[in-house]
Design an enzyme around this catalytic site. Structure first.
Site, PDB file in Angstrom:
ATOM      1  N   SER A 237      67.220  18.717  44.821  1.00  0.00           N
ATOM      2  CA  SER A 237      66.271  17.605  44.845  1.00  0.00           C
ATOM      3  C   SER A 237      66.986  16.401  45.446  1.00  0.00           C
ATOM      4  O   SER A 237      68.211  16.328  45.434  1.00  0.00           O
ATOM      5  CB  SER A 237      65.791  17.263  43.430  1.00  0.00           C
ATOM      6  OG  SER A 237      65.148  18.365  42.834  1.00  0.00           O
ATOM      7  N   HIS A 238      66.219  15.479  45.959  1.00  0.00           N
ATOM      8  CA  HIS A 238      66.828  14.303  46.576  1.00  0.00           C
ATOM      9  C   HIS A 238      67.473  13.404  45.525  1.00  0.00           C
ATOM     10  O   HIS A 238      67.041  13.361  44.370  1.00  0.00           O
ATOM     11  CB  HIS A 238      65.777  13.509  47.359  1.00  0.00           C
ATOM     12  CG  HIS A 238      65.278  14.219  48.578  1.00  0.00           C
ATOM     13  ND1 HIS A 238      66.070  14.471  49.671  1.00  0.00           N
ATOM     14  CD2 HIS A 238      64.056  14.744  48.868  1.00  0.00           C
ATOM     15  CE1 HIS A 238      65.369  15.112  50.592  1.00  0.00           C
ATOM     16  NE2 HIS A 238      64.146  15.295  50.124  1.00  0.00           N
ATOM     17  N   SER A 239      68.512  12.705  45.919  1.00  0.00           N
ATOM     18  CA  SER A 239      69.199  11.785  45.020  1.00  0.00           C
ATOM     19  C   SER A 239      68.237  10.725  44.512  1.00  0.00           C
ATOM     20  O   SER A 239      67.338  10.284  45.238  1.00  0.00           O
ATOM     21  CB  SER A 239      70.364  11.106  45.753  1.00  0.00           C
ATOM     22  OG  SER A 239      71.296  12.055  46.220  1.00  0.00           O
ATOM     23  N   ASP A 248      69.467  16.149  50.576  1.00  0.00           N
ATOM     24  CA  ASP A 248      69.651  14.965  51.413  1.00  0.00           C
ATOM     25  C   ASP A 248      70.253  15.287  52.772  1.00  0.00           C
ATOM     26  O   ASP A 248      70.280  14.429  53.661  1.00  0.00           O
ATOM     27  CB  ASP A 248      70.553  13.953  50.692  1.00  0.00           C
ATOM     28  CG  ASP A 248      69.933  13.432  49.413  1.00  0.00           C
ATOM     29  OD1 ASP A 248      68.695  13.320  49.373  1.00  0.00           O
ATOM     30  OD2 ASP A 248      70.676  13.152  48.457  1.00  0.00           O
TER      31      ASP A 248
END
Length: 591
Positions: A237-239, A248
């Site tokens: 998952s994205h930061s 990312d």
């Protein structure tokens, strides 16, 4: 529902001095804490529990529970260590009993006892593990092993087959000692195989470089896996704000390799078409990408139509870099010489560099000098609960302000990744200002292809790409200060910060180098299955976006890592099969 049942049961029975491995674990056996969560139970009298994720930078801890004559039971996130504060509360004051940081394990149960020494002094025992956490990474390890097996086993089998085949054919065709061969010449041993060094230095043939398609295929395949949920793992998952995860890396890698494709395609086209005709083609292709991106952004809901987006970012980056390459190019592909100038032949394009520097200067001036109401200049923070709540509506600083002003709140992304951790304001990670750094990253990708075509030596490509990777990595580390949050310009995907662009350029050069050595130089790997996906990346991207919620790309699961990993793997695998079928049928979607 299972958590409600668990809390209710604990409340009924009470848990001061009573929470044991027997009753809590027994209750837990008939219920479940969801993935990336654990249960934290604190025993004590007249206490309250405060806490905050260690990943939440400069966030004020929150009060999570108060319990009299009982205990506090709190579900905590296991993604990052959790900072906890146990407070003793009486009618007159509050004072700290203990605090600490603990990385809880998924679906584990933990207990902390607050001890009264009968002298009005309180202290905490060490945290006890009542139920051991589950090994949540096992499904991912199995998936990785299967993927590696699919790549390696066919190759090993082919090598074994060739070895046996050559042994048999050599035995049958080799004449006995003292006999002459049919052509009248004595038999002789075949020449020794070339060494790896000789093979690397062998001049490259001007055919399709498979490593570029393999690179692109890796990016699109992992992107599909991530968009389908990434197995529920946080690193897919994205930061939340600053920092890097696997998710990312993918979009910028795609941007980078698009730059390489720009150079390769236009390098051949400029020999056939005039600049005017090529300009028309660039405008037309950019316009198609832009429209496709708007369509995928739910263009049927005009009131909440998101205007920025992934393909829109591609369109603008492609448009600018392609035009700069076309109109500010000075072909410099003379034959290689021993002159010192030859070492810099692929980077001596001052007019193109000047255009990129001008764009970068404009970007930095806006970031650092634009007056954003209620926010400090040059703000890079998430706003919301970050920075102790001082800049609640300053999410993204100038970048967020420009998007909210130009597009309006209804036409930008409404669920940024910082929402759950920081409770941040509306922000779009594909906004206007971030387009300028993405243009720079596209240009870095173009530079990689320029190096590839300017020099014939494979060894030269490897050395130059490695130097680029090291230099860009050093710039990224320098700007972020080697820290997550405290550098001059943190690495941040939401902002597409300058340090993030350099970090992505560094990793992209490194991945391209690895693919190039394995696929095009040593030929240990043919790039499958990613090579086929890379040749039809637009088809796969649009297809997985449109059919995301349909079987077999989405099906019922129990929200566990294992089930989610299976679902995401099946969905991604189907698209890889589609890409292979399209490859066999010579079907390619191009814009």
């Amino acid at each position: 529902m299972s958590l409600i049942l668990l809390f209710t049961t604990l409340s009924i029975f009470g848990c001061v001095g009573k929470v044991s491995s027997f009753n809590v674990a027994d209750i837990f056996k008939n219920s479940s804490v969801s993935r990336d969560k654990a249960l934290f139970v604190v025993n004590g009298t007249d206490i309250l529990l405060r806490g905050v994720s260690s990943n939440c930078y400069h966030c004020v801890e929150k009060t999570y529970g108060v319990m009299h004559d009982g205990c506090i039971s709190q579900v905590v996130d296991t993604t990052y260590p959790w900072n906890y504060f146990v407070i003793k509360k009486d009618s007159l004051k509050e004072y700290a009993v203990c605090n600490g940081s603990y990385h809880f394990g998924e679906q584990g149960i933990y207990q902390l006892d607050v001890i009264d020494d009968q002298q009005e002094k309180f202290y905490c025992n060490q945290i006890k593990i009542i139920k051991k956490p589950s090994f949540s990474n096992l499904p991912l390890i199995v998936l990785f092993a299967v993927l590696v097996s699919l790549i390696i086993v066919p190759k090993v089998g082919l090598l074994i087959y060739r070895f046996i085949y050559l042994k048999v054919t050599r035995h049958l065709s080799t004449p006995r000692p003292g006999y002459m061969s049919l052509d009248g010449n004595e038999s002789s041993e075949s020449s020794a195989p070339h060494s790896t060094v000789d093979y690397i230095n062998k001049p490259i043939k001007r055919n399709r470089v498979k490593s570029i398609d393999t690179f692109r295929g890796i990016s699109i395949a992992v992107m599909i896996f991530v968009n389908y949920g990434g197995g529920g793992y946080y690193f897919f998952s994205h930061s939340s704000w600053n920092g890097l995860t696997v998710a990312d890396l993918l979009f910028p890698w795609f941007i980078f390799i698009m730059g390489s494709s720009i150079y390769i395609s236009m390098h051949s086209l400029r020999k056939k078409l005039s600049k005017r005709k090529m300009t028309v083609k660039i405008i037309y292709r950019s316009f198609k990408l832009l429209l496709l991106g708007l369509f995928l952004n739910n263009g049927f809901d005009l009131a909440n139509w998101r205007l920025p987006g992934v393909l829109q970012r591609f369109a603008i980056s492609y448009f600018v870099v392609a035009l700069v390459f076309l109109w500010f190019d000075s072909p410099n592909e003379e034959s290689e010489t021993n002159s010192w100038k030859n070492m810099f032949r692929d980077v001596w394009f001052p007019f193109q560099h000047i255009v990129m520097l001008l764009l970068l200067t404009i970007y930095l001036l806006i970031i650092y000098l634009l007056n954003v109401p209620g926010c400090p200049k040059g703000y890079f923070g998430p706003g919301g609960d970050g920075d102790h709540g001082a800049y609640e509506k300053c999410t993204g600083g100038a970048s967020g302000y420009v998007d909210r002003t130009v597009f309006g709140l209804n036409h930008i992304y409404k669920n940024p990744t910082c929402k759950s951790l920081y409770n941040c304001f509306t922000y779009d990670p594909e906004g206007l200002l971030g387009t300028i750094p993405s243009i720079l990253l596209t240009y870095l990708g173009l530079q990689a292809a320029r190096t590839l075509l300017f020099y014939k030596s494979k060894n030269g490509h490897i050395i130059r790409w490695f130097i680029w990777s090291v230099l860009l990595g050093a710039l990224a580390v320098g700007l972020c200060g080697g820290t997550l949050n405290d550098g001059a310009i943190p690495i941040n995907k939401n902002l597409w910060s300058l340090s993030y662009i350099f970090a992505m350029g560094s990793t992209a050069y490194l991945l391209l180098l690895i693919c190039y050595v394995l696929v095009d130089v040593l030929k240990w790997w043919n790039g499958a299955p990613f090579y086929y996906a890379g040749m039809n990346s637009i088809l796969l991207y649009c297809g997985h976006e449109i059919f995301e919620n349909y079987f077999p790309f989405n099906f019922k699961n129990d929200d566990s890592h294992a089930q989610l990993t299976i679902r995401c793997s099946v969905g991604t695998g189907v698209w890889l099969i589609v890409s292979y079928v399209c490859y066999l049928q010579k079907i390619y979607l191009k814009l």
